[in-house]
Scaffold this motif. Structure first.
Motif, PDB file in Angstrom:
ATOM      1  N   PRO A 255      -1.022  -2.840   5.403  1.00 20.35           N
ATOM      2  CA  PRO A 255      -2.158  -2.057   5.886  1.00 20.35           C
ATOM      3  C   PRO A 255      -2.977  -2.796   6.935  1.00 20.35           C
ATOM      4  N   HIS A 256      -2.931  -4.128   6.926  1.00 18.52           N
ATOM      5  CA  HIS A 256      -3.690  -4.936   7.875  1.00 18.52           C
ATOM      6  C   HIS A 256      -3.076  -4.927   9.265  1.00 18.52           C
ATOM      7  N   LEU A 257      -1.812  -4.473   9.377  1.00 19.60           N
ATOM      8  CA  LEU A 257      -1.136  -4.437  10.672  1.00 19.60           C
ATOM      9  C   LEU A 257      -1.045  -3.032  11.245  1.00 19.60           C
ATOM     10  N   LEU A 258      -1.158  -2.023  10.397  1.00 19.67           N
ATOM     11  CA  LEU A 258      -0.936  -0.643  10.813  1.00 19.67           C
ATOM     12  C   LEU A 258      -2.179  -0.067  11.492  1.00 19.67           C
ATOM     13  N   ALA A 259      -1.952   0.671  12.576  1.00 20.86           N
ATOM     14  CA  ALA A 259      -3.051   1.295  13.318  1.00 20.86           C
ATOM     15  C   ALA A 259      -2.848   2.800  13.379  1.00 20.86           C
ATOM     16  N   ALA A 260      -3.873   3.557  12.956  1.00 24.24           N
ATOM     17  CA  ALA A 260      -3.811   5.008  12.983  1.00 24.24           C
ATOM     18  C   ALA A 260      -4.278   5.526  14.337  1.00 24.24           C
ATOM     19  N   VAL A 261      -3.731   6.662  14.728  1.00 26.57           N
ATOM     20  CA  VAL A 261      -4.178   7.345  15.944  1.00 26.57           C
ATOM     21  C   VAL A 261      -5.263   8.336  15.534  1.00 26.57           C
ATOM     22  N   SER A 262      -6.419   8.237  16.165  1.00 25.87           N
ATOM     23  CA  SER A 262      -7.516   9.144  15.822  1.00 25.87           C
ATOM     24  C   SER A 262      -7.966   9.912  17.054  1.00 25.87           C
ATOM     25  N   GLN A 263      -8.619  11.023  16.815  1.00 25.23           N
ATOM     26  CA  GLN A 263      -9.186  11.835  17.882  1.00 25.23           C
ATOM     27  C   GLN A 263     -10.593  12.223  17.464  1.00 25.23           C
ATOM     28  N   GLY A 264     -11.553  11.831  18.283  1.00 24.82           N
ATOM     29  CA  GLY A 264     -12.939  12.130  17.954  1.00 24.82           C
ATOM     30  C   GLY A 264     -13.380  11.497  16.648  1.00 24.82           C
ATOM     31  N   GLY A 265     -12.798  10.349  16.301  1.00 19.51           N
ATOM     32  CA  GLY A 265     -13.155   9.653  15.076  1.00 19.51           C
ATOM     33  C   GLY A 265     -12.432  10.156  13.843  1.00 19.51           C
ATOM     34  N   THR A 266     -11.551  11.148  14.007  1.00 15.74           N
ATOM     35  CA  THR A 266     -10.810  11.698  12.877  1.00 15.74           C
ATOM     36  C   THR A 266      -9.337  11.332  12.996  1.00 15.74           C
ATOM     37  N   ALA A 267      -8.774  10.817  11.913  1.00 19.07           N
ATOM     38  CA  ALA A 267      -7.368  10.410  11.935  1.00 19.07           C
ATOM     39  C   ALA A 267      -6.465  11.612  12.165  1.00 19.07           C
ATOM     40  N   THR A 268      -5.430  11.425  12.974  1.00 17.15           N
ATOM     41  CA  THR A 268      -4.422  12.461  13.196  1.00 17.15           C
ATOM     42  C   THR A 268      -3.243  12.218  12.248  1.00 17.15           C
ATOM     43  N   ASP A 269      -2.156  12.935  12.477  1.00 15.70           N
ATOM     44  CA  ASP A 269      -0.961  12.761  11.652  1.00 15.70           C
ATOM     45  C   ASP A 269      -0.049  11.668  12.199  1.00 15.70           C
ATOM     46  N   LEU A 270      -0.555  10.848  13.141  1.00  8.40           N
ATOM     47  CA  LEU A 270       0.253   9.825  13.783  1.00  8.40           C
ATOM     48  C   LEU A 270      -0.312   8.427  13.556  1.00  8.40           C
ATOM     49  N   VAL A 271       0.581   7.442  13.538  1.00 10.07           N
ATOM     50  CA  VAL A 271       0.207   6.039  13.604  1.00 10.07           C
ATOM     51  C   VAL A 271       0.946   5.425  14.791  1.00 10.07           C
ATOM     52  N   LEU A 272       0.480   4.270  15.254  1.00  8.44           N
ATOM     53  CA  LEU A 272       1.211   3.564  16.291  1.00  8.44           C
ATOM     54  C   LEU A 272       2.467   2.942  15.684  1.00  8.44           C
ATOM     55  N   THR A 273       3.574   3.062  16.378  1.00 10.27           N
ATOM     56  CA  THR A 273       4.855   2.582  15.875  1.00 10.27           C
ATOM     57  C   THR A 273       4.777   1.095  15.553  1.00 10.27           C
ATOM     58  N   PRO A 274       5.008   0.687  14.274  1.00 10.85           N
ATOM     59  CA  PRO A 274       4.952  -0.735  13.946  1.00 10.85           C
ATOM     60  C   PRO A 274       6.280  -1.457  14.139  1.00 10.85           C
ATOM     61  N   ALA A 275       7.383  -0.720  14.084  1.00 10.89           N
ATOM     62  CA  ALA A 275       8.723  -1.293  14.279  1.00 10.89           C
ATOM     63  C   ALA A 275       9.653  -0.172  14.714  1.00 10.89           C
ATOM     64  N   ALA A 276      10.568  -0.497  15.613  1.00 13.00           N
ATOM     65  CA  ALA A 276      11.425   0.536  16.193  1.00 13.00           C
ATOM     66  C   ALA A 276      12.285   1.238  15.152  1.00 13.00           C
ATOM     67  N   CYS A 277      12.731   0.507  14.127  1.00 17.77           N
ATOM     68  CA  CYS A 277      13.683   1.082  13.173  1.00 17.77           C
ATOM     69  C   CYS A 277      13.109   2.219  12.350  1.00 17.77           C
ATOM     70  N   TYR A 278      11.777   2.336  12.264  1.00 16.65           N
ATOM     71  CA  TYR A 278      11.184   3.407  11.460  1.00 16.65           C
ATOM     72  C   TYR A 278      11.464   4.789  12.049  1.00 16.65           C
ATOM     73  N   HIS A 279      11.847   4.829  13.307  1.00 17.85           N
ATOM     74  CA  HIS A 279      12.231   6.117  13.890  1.00 17.85           C
ATOM     75  C   HIS A 279      13.646   6.527  13.483  1.00 17.85           C
ATOM     76  N   ALA A 280      14.438   5.591  12.957  1.00 17.77           N
ATOM     77  CA  ALA A 280      15.850   5.879  12.676  1.00 17.77           C
ATOM     78  C   ALA A 280      16.069   6.559  11.329  1.00 17.77           C
ATOM     79  N   TYR A 281      15.381   6.108  10.293  1.00 20.18           N
ATOM     80  CA  TYR A 281      15.714   6.560   8.939  1.00 20.18           C
ATOM     81  C   TYR A 281      15.545   8.058   8.718  1.00 20.18           C
TER      82      TYR A 281
END
Length: 262
Positions: free
Chosen positions: A62-88
């Motif tokens: 949790p200390h490395l993960l960054a959420a994408v927010s809009q207007g201070g509200t979290a969206t359904d996205l986070v910034l990609t922490p590792a490329a392989c998470y797109h594969a599974y």
């Protein structure tokens, strides 16, 4: 060959010949590491937050993960922490007839606490993912570690292989890290990226059935598939090359330039 700092710690700019060189590096890595796979993906800098949660990243790091927010509200996205998470998720619910493999490059982000050279918050990662049986994944992982060690040697980058662990969070995380190192699940190839500073340029990981169970990926016998991956930090590799051979690409040994483009 330039890698320029920016006002934001852990964020650098890549310019000119260095950017062209990294494009060549990806092509070489695809040939060197992808093996049986012709499937290659260019992933975006964002990831479905639910994928990070199901994969266990949101809990373990949790200390490395960054959420994408809009207007201070979290969206359904986070910034990609590792490329392989797109594969599974691409294999979700599948029964594998045999081993599967794909490579992926992604713009990644981790909220690193240090700003030492090579410890970047924003960076690009090349990864190859292997899915199959335990033997298929372990044999593949060890083979790719050997291939990349020999490639770095050809590049004039002195590296050392050693068992490693991920920076899991909290007391439970420390126990997981100890177990990961004890079982030899993660290995790294570290190289100098600046005077007195060594960073992992390559990592290879065996995840056992973790992602197979999380995404319902099964082997032919119905058990959760096992997975392994290798990762190459492209900016870290660039820094290691510059440290080894200097900032002027044209002055690098011909053998090194050939190994980066052939």
């Amino acid at each position: 060959m330039t890698a320029e700092p920016t006002p934001a710690p852990g964020v650098i700019l890549i310019a000119g010949a260095a950017e062209e060189l990294l494009s060549d590096v990806v092509r070489v890595l695809r040939r060197l590491c992808a093996g049986e796979s012709e499937r290659h993906l260019r992933a975006p800098p964002v990831l479905d937050a639910a994928v990070a949660d199901r994969a266990g990243y949101a809990t373990s790091f949790p200390h490395l993960l960054a959420a994408v927010s809009q207007g201070g509200t979290a969206t359904d996205l986070v910034l990609t922490p590792a490329a392989c998470y797109h594969a599974y998720p691409l294999y979700e619910g599948r029964v594998l007839a045999g081993p599967e493999e794909l490579s992926v490059v992604a713009d990644c982000y981790r909220q690193e606490a240090t700003t030492e050279p090579g410890r970047l918050r924003s960076f690009r990662m090349f990864e190859t993912v292997r899915l199959g049986t335990p033997e298929q994944c372990l044999t593949w992982r060890d083979d790719r570690l050997d291939r990349l060690a020999r490639w770095l040697e050809a590049l004039g980058v002195k590296s050392a292989a050693s068992p490693a662990n991920d920076p899991f969070w909290g007391r439970t995380g420390r126990l997981l890290a100890d177990a990961q190192r004890a079982d030899g699940l993660k290995w790294e190839l570290a190289a100098d990226v600046a005077d007195g500073i060594r960073q992992a340029v390559v990592s290879v990981n065996y995840h056992k059935e973790h992602f197979g169970a999380a995404f319902g990926i099964r082997a032919a016998d119905g058990t959760p598939a096992h997975t392994a991956c290798l990762g190459v930090g492209l900016e870290r590799l660039l820094l290691a090359l510059r440290h080894a051979h200097g900032p002027v690409l044209e002055r690098w040994p011909t053998s090194v330039r050939d190994a980066l483009t052939q």
